[in-house]
Design a protein around this motif. Sequence first.
Motif, short mmCIF file in Angstrom:
data_model
loop_
_atom_site.label_atom_id
_atom_site.label_comp_id
_atom_site.label_asym_id
_atom_site.label_seq_id
_atom_site.Cartn_x
_atom_site.Cartn_y
_atom_site.Cartn_z
N SER A 2 0.84 -1.20 0.00
CA SER A 2 0.00 0.00 0.00
C SER A 2 0.88 1.26 0.00
O SER A 2 0.56 2.23 -0.69
N LEU A 3 1.99 1.22 0.73
CA LEU A 3 2.90 2.37 0.72
C LEU A 3 3.58 2.53 -0.64
O LEU A 3 3.74 3.65 -1.14
N VAL A 4 3.98 1.41 -1.25
CA VAL A 4 4.62 1.48 -2.57
C VAL A 4 3.65 2.02 -3.61
O VAL A 4 4.01 2.88 -4.42
N LEU A 5 2.40 1.56 -3.57
CA LEU A 5 1.39 2.05 -4.51
C LEU A 5 1.18 3.55 -4.34
O LEU A 5 1.13 4.29 -5.32
N ARG A 6 1.10 4.00 -3.10
CA ARG A 6 0.92 5.43 -2.87
C ARG A 6 2.13 6.22 -3.35
O ARG A 6 1.99 7.31 -3.91
N ALA A 13 -8.43 5.99 -4.85
CA ALA A 13 -7.20 5.27 -4.49
C ALA A 13 -6.86 5.39 -3.01
O ALA A 13 -6.48 4.40 -2.37
N THR A 14 -6.99 6.58 -2.45
CA THR A 14 -6.62 6.77 -1.04
C THR A 14 -7.43 5.89 -0.09
O THR A 14 -6.84 5.23 0.77
N PRO A 15 -8.77 5.84 -0.21
CA PRO A 15 -9.50 4.92 0.68
C PRO A 15 -9.11 3.46 0.49
O PRO A 15 -9.01 2.71 1.47
N LEU A 16 -8.86 3.04 -0.75
CA LEU A 16 -8.44 1.65 -0.98
C LEU A 16 -7.07 1.37 -0.37
O LEU A 16 -6.86 0.32 0.25
N ILE A 17 -6.17 2.30 -0.55
CA ILE A 17 -4.82 2.13 0.02
C ILE A 17 -4.87 2.12 1.54
O ILE A 17 -4.23 1.29 2.19
N LEU A 18 -5.65 3.03 2.11
CA LEU A 18 -5.78 3.09 3.57
C LEU A 18 -6.42 1.81 4.11
O LEU A 18 -5.96 1.27 5.13
#
Length: 191
Positions: free
Chosen positions: A81-85, A126-131
């Motif tokens: 999730s950090l890499v995707l962000r 993207a942010t809600p999915l990553i979180l």
Amino acid sequence: MTSFDTIQYLWNQQSNRVTVSSQLEELIKLAEKKTRKIKTRQYWNTGILGISILLFVWYIAVFTGLRASWFHTGILLMLLSLVLRLVIETRSLVTLNRIDIRTDFRNYSKHITRFYKSRKMVHYVATPLILSTYVTGFCLLLPVFKKSFSTAFFVYIVISGGCFLIVFTFFMIWEIKKEIKMLSFLRDIDI
């Protein structure tokens, strides 16, 4: 028209052009300032994400290694999730750096509108999915933490982790609102 009227008319037109030109220059400077703020935030975001990723990789390499367990799945979800962000923020930063404020208005408007729409998609999709992926990864770590640590320390991890996620989420929402407001200003500039 008499020659005096002609001279007066030309003088008045010159004065209007100078006023419009100075207003335009002020507007461009304000847009550049707002764009610099967004770029600065994105540089900080990419830096913090990069350091976090390096710490995760270091932790995995030194303490856990790669094995098939829920704990490792949790760590990998958090890492991914950090890499995707980081990839999303870097891509946005490159796109923003390519937009030239001093170009013709139609070109600027087209590029900033496209950038604005992409950032809204990042923030609202993207942010809600990553979180949620990050939180899921954290939750997968909790059973191992419960077995490995004392009850008091485990409760501390749960409470501090939960409080951090709540505070971080509110901070992220606040920052997103500020960025959307600045992007709206940039998109709505009428040169």
